[in-house]
Design a protein around this motif. Structure first.
Motif, PDB file in Angstrom:
ATOM      1  N   ASP A  78      34.187   6.782 -59.899  1.00  0.00           N
ATOM      2  CA  ASP A  78      33.247   7.498 -59.151  1.00  0.00           C
ATOM      3  C   ASP A  78      32.698   6.552 -57.925  1.00  0.00           C
ATOM      4  OD1 ASP A  78      33.166   9.480 -60.821  1.00  0.00           O
ATOM      5  OD2 ASP A  78      31.856   8.731 -62.426  1.00  0.00           O
ATOM      6  N   LEU A  79      32.453   5.250 -58.291  1.00  0.00           N
ATOM      7  CA  LEU A  79      32.202   4.413 -57.152  1.00  0.00           C
ATOM      8  C   LEU A  79      33.189   4.323 -55.799  1.00  0.00           C
ATOM      9  CD1 LEU A  79      29.870   2.281 -56.692  1.00  0.00           C
ATOM     10  CD2 LEU A  79      31.636   0.452 -57.399  1.00  0.00           C
ATOM     11  N   LYS A  80      34.377   4.588 -56.237  1.00  0.00           N
ATOM     12  CA  LYS A  80      35.294   4.479 -55.035  1.00  0.00           C
ATOM     13  C   LYS A  80      35.416   5.815 -54.164  1.00  0.00           C
ATOM     14  CE  LYS A  80      38.974   2.085 -57.651  1.00  0.00           C
ATOM     15  NZ  LYS A  80      40.344   2.306 -58.155  1.00  0.00           N
ATOM     16  N   GLU A  81      34.770   7.005 -54.969  1.00  0.00           N
ATOM     17  CA  GLU A  81      34.565   7.942 -53.935  1.00  0.00           C
ATOM     18  C   GLU A  81      33.381   8.058 -52.765  1.00  0.00           C
ATOM     19  OE1 GLU A  81      35.083  11.771 -55.617  1.00  0.00           O
ATOM     20  OE2 GLU A  81      35.619  11.179 -57.520  1.00  0.00           O
ATOM     21  N   ILE A  82      32.533   6.998 -53.236  1.00  0.00           N
ATOM     22  CA  ILE A  82      31.303   7.295 -52.266  1.00  0.00           C
ATOM     23  C   ILE A  82      31.625   6.575 -50.439  1.00  0.00           C
ATOM     24  CG2 ILE A  82      28.858   6.237 -51.885  1.00  0.00           C
ATOM     25  CD1 ILE A  82      29.058   5.826 -55.002  1.00  0.00           C
ATOM     26  N   GLU A  83      31.117   7.235 -49.782  1.00  0.00           N
ATOM     27  CA  GLU A  83      31.443   6.948 -48.208  1.00  0.00           C
ATOM     28  C   GLU A  83      30.754   5.693 -48.210  1.00  0.00           C
ATOM     29  OE1 GLU A  83      32.816   9.871 -45.647  1.00  0.00           O
ATOM     30  OE2 GLU A  83      33.740   9.185 -47.551  1.00  0.00           O
ATOM     31  N   PRO A  84      31.277   4.614 -47.315  1.00  0.00           N
ATOM     32  CA  PRO A  84      30.486   3.586 -46.734  1.00  0.00           C
ATOM     33  C   PRO A  84      29.030   3.789 -46.272  1.00  0.00           C
ATOM     34  CG  PRO A  84      32.740   3.502 -46.078  1.00  0.00           C
ATOM     35  CD  PRO A  84      32.532   4.919 -46.580  1.00  0.00           C
ATOM     36  N   GLY A  85      27.960   3.181 -46.750  1.00  0.00           N
ATOM     37  CA  GLY A  85      26.758   3.529 -46.465  1.00  0.00           C
ATOM     38  C   GLY A  85      26.136   4.516 -47.268  1.00  0.00           C
ATOM     39  N   GLY A  86      26.885   4.733 -48.201  1.00  0.00           N
ATOM     40  CA  GLY A  86      26.221   6.088 -49.123  1.00  0.00           C
ATOM     41  C   GLY A  86      25.468   5.577 -50.459  1.00  0.00           C
ATOM     42  N   TYR A  87      25.321   6.098 -51.218  1.00  0.00           N
ATOM     43  CA  TYR A  87      24.450   5.812 -52.261  1.00  0.00           C
ATOM     44  C   TYR A  87      25.168   6.192 -53.777  1.00  0.00           C
ATOM     45  CZ  TYR A  87      21.256   6.538 -48.586  1.00  0.00           C
ATOM     46  OH  TYR A  87      20.563   6.425 -47.209  1.00  0.00           O
ATOM     47  N   ILE A  88      24.590   5.084 -54.652  1.00  0.00           N
ATOM     48  CA  ILE A  88      24.834   5.561 -55.840  1.00  0.00           C
ATOM     49  C   ILE A  88      23.414   5.464 -57.016  1.00  0.00           C
ATOM     50  CG2 ILE A  88      25.201   3.250 -56.538  1.00  0.00           C
ATOM     51  CD1 ILE A  88      27.412   4.145 -58.717  1.00  0.00           C
TER      52      ILE A  88
ATOM     53  N   LEU B 238      23.006  -3.288 -64.450  1.00  0.00           N
ATOM     54  CA  LEU B 238      24.257  -3.696 -64.337  1.00  0.00           C
ATOM     55  C   LEU B 238      24.445  -4.739 -63.538  1.00  0.00           C
ATOM     56  CD1 LEU B 238      26.177  -0.174 -64.006  1.00  0.00           C
ATOM     57  CD2 LEU B 238      25.908  -1.579 -66.136  1.00  0.00           C
ATOM     58  N   PRO B 239      25.511  -5.833 -63.497  1.00  0.00           N
ATOM     59  CA  PRO B 239      25.668  -7.036 -62.734  1.00  0.00           C
ATOM     60  C   PRO B 239      26.077  -6.393 -61.259  1.00  0.00           C
ATOM     61  CG  PRO B 239      27.425  -6.638 -64.307  1.00  0.00           C
ATOM     62  CD  PRO B 239      26.520  -5.803 -64.603  1.00  0.00           C
ATOM     63  N   ALA B 240      26.002  -7.290 -60.323  1.00  0.00           N
ATOM     64  CA  ALA B 240      26.219  -7.133 -59.062  1.00  0.00           C
ATOM     65  C   ALA B 240      27.774  -6.790 -58.909  1.00  0.00           C
ATOM     66  CB  ALA B 240      25.663  -8.230 -58.098  1.00  0.00           C
ATOM     67  N   SER B 241      28.527  -7.251 -59.756  1.00  0.00           N
ATOM     68  CA  SER B 241      30.020  -6.872 -59.759  1.00  0.00           C
ATOM     69  C   SER B 241      30.468  -5.609 -59.813  1.00  0.00           C
ATOM     70  CB  SER B 241      30.748  -7.899 -60.657  1.00  0.00           C
ATOM     71  OG  SER B 241      30.335  -7.668 -61.953  1.00  0.00           O
ATOM     72  N   LYS B 242      29.430  -4.761 -60.458  1.00  0.00           N
ATOM     73  CA  LYS B 242      29.990  -3.354 -60.833  1.00  0.00           C
ATOM     74  C   LYS B 242      29.616  -2.445 -59.600  1.00  0.00           C
ATOM     75  CE  LYS B 242      30.650  -2.057 -64.285  1.00  0.00           C
ATOM     76  NZ  LYS B 242      32.062  -1.780 -64.667  1.00  0.00           N
ATOM     77  N   PHE B 243      29.322  -3.085 -58.441  1.00  0.00           N
ATOM     78  CA  PHE B 243      28.684  -2.183 -57.458  1.00  0.00           C
ATOM     79  C   PHE B 243      29.562  -2.637 -56.296  1.00  0.00           C
ATOM     80  CE2 PHE B 243      25.007  -2.588 -60.119  1.00  0.00           C
ATOM     81  CZ  PHE B 243      24.586  -1.232 -60.159  1.00  0.00           C
ATOM     82  N   ARG B 244      29.454  -1.888 -55.135  1.00  0.00           N
ATOM     83  CA  ARG B 244      29.863  -2.317 -53.735  1.00  0.00           C
ATOM     84  C   ARG B 244      29.059  -2.746 -52.603  1.00  0.00           C
ATOM     85  NH1 ARG B 244      32.875   3.248 -52.259  1.00  0.00           N
ATOM     86  NH2 ARG B 244      32.374   2.379 -50.167  1.00  0.00           N
ATOM     87  N   ASP B 245      29.602  -3.620 -51.943  1.00  0.00           N
ATOM     88  CA  ASP B 245      28.550  -4.099 -50.961  1.00  0.00           C
ATOM     89  C   ASP B 245      28.085  -3.119 -50.014  1.00  0.00           C
ATOM     90  OD1 ASP B 245      28.746  -6.638 -52.152  1.00  0.00           O
ATOM     91  OD2 ASP B 245      30.426  -7.381 -50.848  1.00  0.00           O
ATOM     92  N   ASP B 246      28.954  -2.101 -49.639  1.00  0.00           N
ATOM     93  CA  ASP B 246      28.447  -0.976 -48.617  1.00  0.00           C
ATOM     94  C   ASP B 246      28.162   0.168 -49.200  1.00  0.00           C
ATOM     95  OD1 ASP B 246      30.975  -0.304 -49.836  1.00  0.00           O
ATOM     96  OD2 ASP B 246      31.893   0.212 -47.881  1.00  0.00           O
ATOM     97  N   VAL B 247      27.435   0.244 -50.457  1.00  0.00           N
ATOM     98  CA  VAL B 247      26.928   1.205 -51.183  1.00  0.00           C
ATOM     99  C   VAL B 247      25.536   1.151 -51.543  1.00  0.00           C
ATOM    100  CG1 VAL B 247      26.835   2.643 -52.959  1.00  0.00           C
ATOM    101  CG2 VAL B 247      28.803   2.400 -51.828  1.00  0.00           C
ATOM    102  N   ASN B 248      24.626   1.718 -51.216  1.00  0.00           N
ATOM    103  CA  ASN B 248      23.064   1.638 -51.709  1.00  0.00           C
ATOM    104  C   ASN B 248      22.860   2.049 -53.125  1.00  0.00           C
ATOM    105  OD1 ASN B 248      21.783   1.123 -48.456  1.00  0.00           O
ATOM    106  ND2 ASN B 248      23.137   2.971 -48.342  1.00  0.00           N
ATOM    107  N   VAL B 249      22.305   1.016 -53.818  1.00  0.00           N
ATOM    108  CA  VAL B 249      21.997   1.499 -55.044  1.00  0.00           C
ATOM    109  C   VAL B 249      20.563   1.860 -55.542  1.00  0.00           C
ATOM    110  CG1 VAL B 249      22.075   0.357 -57.350  1.00  0.00           C
ATOM    111  CG2 VAL B 249      23.736  -0.522 -55.673  1.00  0.00           C
ATOM    112  N   ILE B 250      20.492   2.749 -56.110  1.00  0.00           N
ATOM    113  CA  ILE B 250      19.116   3.362 -56.540  1.00  0.00           C
ATOM    114  C   ILE B 250      19.192   3.554 -58.066  1.00  0.00           C
ATOM    115  CG2 ILE B 250      17.458   5.455 -56.428  1.00  0.00           C
ATOM    116  CD1 ILE B 250      18.703   5.869 -53.728  1.00  0.00           C
ATOM    117  N   GLY B 251      18.191   2.933 -58.738  1.00  0.00           N
ATOM    118  CA  GLY B 251      18.277   2.912 -60.354  1.00  0.00           C
ATOM    119  C   GLY B 251      17.051   3.420 -61.045  1.00  0.00           C
ATOM    120  N   VAL B 252      17.080   4.220 -61.827  1.00  0.00           N
ATOM    121  CA  VAL B 252      16.047   4.990 -62.445  1.00  0.00           C
ATOM    122  C   VAL B 252      15.987   4.784 -63.912  1.00  0.00           C
ATOM    123  CG1 VAL B 252      14.675   7.106 -62.961  1.00  0.00           C
ATOM    124  CG2 VAL B 252      15.464   6.619 -60.585  1.00  0.00           C
ATOM    125  N   PRO B 253      15.156   4.150 -64.631  1.00  0.00           N
ATOM    126  CA  PRO B 253      15.427   3.968 -66.116  1.00  0.00           C
ATOM    127  C   PRO B 253      15.223   5.146 -66.962  1.00  0.00           C
ATOM    128  CG  PRO B 253      13.064   3.229 -65.482  1.00  0.00           C
ATOM    129  CD  PRO B 253      13.811   3.638 -64.084  1.00  0.00           C
TER     130      PRO B 253
END
Length: 615
Positions: free
Chosen positions: A89-99, A107-122
């Motif tokens: 799922d992470l691979k499908e996101i456009e650069p500058g997009g959001y997860i 999750l650790p930073a290694s689970k994300f992409r540098d060019d994807v914005n991360v939004i977390g909700v518990p």
């Protein structure tokens, strides 16, 4: 350094990654419909597994005020609720997009992409604090994330509250907790995530009078209005909801008001072969009948379809296509049965095929198919697919002219028989290849005939004489050729500039094709496009190909099935056709079409006809 992010209003793609059986479907649909209520066109697609609960499922929502209804390609916001598919799922996101994800356990930073914005909700934490039942915690987690997304994207909360109220009308025990769960997500995002999302919804007025309906439901309603009184079917994905919708509509529209008796028959047969046999029997008796199936069912129906073709009995088969061969991909879409349906059965057969592009044409062509089947006394195939059939789509309001009469074709009545009209069941009386038939019991002594799948003469008398067989086979060919004058004509989309290239496409490819043409034009590549809507092919299709140096044929199967038919049946030189093929089970995207055509045009070394323009 501030990360670049996608900023867009009413123009983005959101994809939900869930687990099958988690109750996410209704929540995701709620999210999609909220844009419609705000006047913003939306095109959702459900991608679900064919196996058991617990496997991955996705729901993709295309939002665009421009009104494009095909898949664009790429994802701007991924709502990642399934750890099993996280990397994919992470691979499908456009650069500058959001997860967007549940960060109850960060999750650790290694689970994300540098060019994807991360939004977390518990999400899990919120639900655990407010609900005690395990199943409720799972179900309401979906509504909580809808609430959070609504706040982040400026979706009118009143719209979603209204939709929840409609969904749980009369179920007060469910209504209040769903509203509460939505509010929990809204409150959390409003307080802690303000300004983190660049994708925004703004009320618009771009939906107009269009309706939101699945192709299967529209086709079922077309069968009702088209006069069908018999449906025989065997459950098979992705066609089952069509027969179920026919049952629902008939229960409302086909029950005698005085007696309360049903004026329809819906039979779930023991298999597909039995279902088409029932349809053929009903058609022979004068009823309008159809079956709904998919590719494996079509394979099983082959022998009976040949009988109906040679004995000349009306029947309608609605083929909601999926990936094959064999069991194939039951819950994925393809234009996979074109060749099979065109020539279905052993021996020399040619069948009429109709290719609707959306639910509106599913409705229109279903009724048309019933007319054609009786007019031509032959099986007629309505070729939809999973993308049209099982996904809700915006389309024109369905229309029916109450003054319209059914075309029952050439039927010899008792009065005609008594008047001395010559009746030969397989006699061509006026050169169109279509004989007269009688309904069983039309006359006590006249008009009877043997119905058989073996060879006969023009009076239905058994005959193995070569001339009798040739007469019938040539007459059937003449009838098929006459069908060109009855089936829907192809539709041309002319380029805004003179164009050397043409493009032929059909069916569910249409929404993405229209967007791709616009994208190509922006690059200076101009293409005339012809949407084929039926087989047999009219002469206009041949003329279109002849007027272009090369013609792309865009279709969703591996073997270029429409292209083969064009070569075999329209007399087109194969060297003039270039296939653009997409068959991974997902609906074709505008980006795919535009990219493929652009690359081929570049390889052909086309010289611009104007500065920065290529014909």
């Amino acid at each position: 350094m501030t990360m670049k992010r996608i900023e867009a209003v009413n123009d983005f793609v959101v994809k939900f990654a869930n687990v099958n059986g988690s109750g996410s479907a209704s929540a995701n649909e709620l999210f999609a419909k909220s844009f419609l209520r705000m006047g913003i066109p939306v095109s959702p697609r459900n991608i679900f597994p064919s196996n058991i609960q617990g496997l991955p499922t996705w729901y993709e929502v295309r939002v665009t005020e421009q009104g494009w209804l095909g898949r664009r390609g790429g994802v701007d916001l991924m709502v990642a609720m399934n750890p099993q598919t996280w990397n994919q799922d992470l691979k499908e996101i456009e650069p500058g997009g959001y997860i967007f994800y549940d960060n109850t356990k960060p999750l650790p930073a290694s689970k994300f992409r540098d060019d994807v914005n991360v939004i977390g909700v518990p999400l899990t934490e919120i639900c655990n604090e407010n609900f005690t039942d395990a199943r409720e915690r799972q179900l309401f987690k979906n509504i909580v994330y809808v609430g959070a997304l609504a706040s982040l994207m400026d979706i009118d909360p009143g719209v979603i509250a209204e939709l929840i109220g409609e969904q749980y009308k009369g179920k007060e025990k469910l209504l209040k907790p769903n509203l509460n769960a939505f509010q929990m997500g809204w409150n959390y995002a409003s307080e802690k995530l303000k300004g983190m999302m660049g994708l925004k919804a703004k009320r618009a007025y771009a939906v107009g009078e269009r309706i939101f309906i699945e192709g299967n439901a529209a086709a079922a309603l077309g069968c009702v209005y088209g006069g069908a009184t018999v449906c025989a079917w065997y459950p098979i994905t992705p066609s089952s909801s069509l027969a179920e919708a026919f049952q629902k509509y008939c229960s409302k529209l086909r029950v005698d008001k005085d007696t309360g008796k049903n004026r329809f028959a819906i039979i779930q047969a023991e298999d597909e072969l039995a279902s088409i046999g029932i349809v053929i029997g009903a058609g022979w008796n004068g009823a309008r009948a159809f079956t709904a199936t998919s590719g494996p069912g079509i394979s099983l129906m082959s022998e009976f379809i040949g009988l109906a073709y040679f004995a000349e009995i009306p029947a309608v088969v609605i083929d909601v296509q999926r990936g094959g061969p064999s069991t194939g991909m039951p819950t994925r879409t393809q234009q996979s049965d074109v060749m099979k349906c065109a020539y279905l059965s052993h021996g020399d057969t040619k069948h009429v095929l109709l290719f609707p592009e959306d639910p509106y044409e599913c409705f229109e062509f279903a009724a048309k198919a019933l007319d054609l089947a009786e007019r031509l006394q032959t099986p007629v195939f309505l070729m939809t697919d999973l993308d049209i059939g099982m996904n809700q789509r915006l389309c024109k309001p369905l229309q029916w002219d109450d003054a319209r009469t059914y075309d029952r074709g050439k039927v010899m009545t008792a009065e005609m028989l008594d008047a001395g009209e010559e009746f030969g069941r397989y006699l061509d009386v006026d050169g169109d290849g279509i004989p007269f038939r009688t309904y069983p019991g039309s006359h006590p002594t006249k008009g009877a005939y043997f119905t058989r799948g073996t060879s006969k003469n023009s009076y239905a008398v058994y005959s193995e004489a070569g001339p009798d067989y040739l007469y019938n086979m040539q007459r059937l060919l003449k009838k098929h050729d006459f069908a060109k004058t009855l089936v829907p004509m192809p539709l041309l989309t002319a380029s805004q500039e003179p164009a050397r290239f043409g493009c032929i496409y059909y069916g569910s490819t249409s929404p993405s094709m229209q967007e791709a043409l616009a994208a190509l034009a922006e690059k200076g590549i101009f293409v005339n496009a012809l949407r084929v809507r039926a087989f047999p092919f009219q002469d206009e299709i041949y003329d279109f190909v002849q007027s272009h140096s090369k013609v792309f044929v865009v279709e969703q199967n591996r073997d270029a099935q429409l292209k083969i038919l064009l070569v075999n049946e329209a007399g087109i030189n194969p060297a003039s056709l270039i296939s653009i093929l997409h068959y991974d089970g997902t609906p074709i995207t505008a980006r795919f079409i535009a990219r493929e055509i652009s690359q081929i045009v570049a390889a052909l070394n086309v010289r611009p006809i104007k500065k920065d323009k290529a014909a």
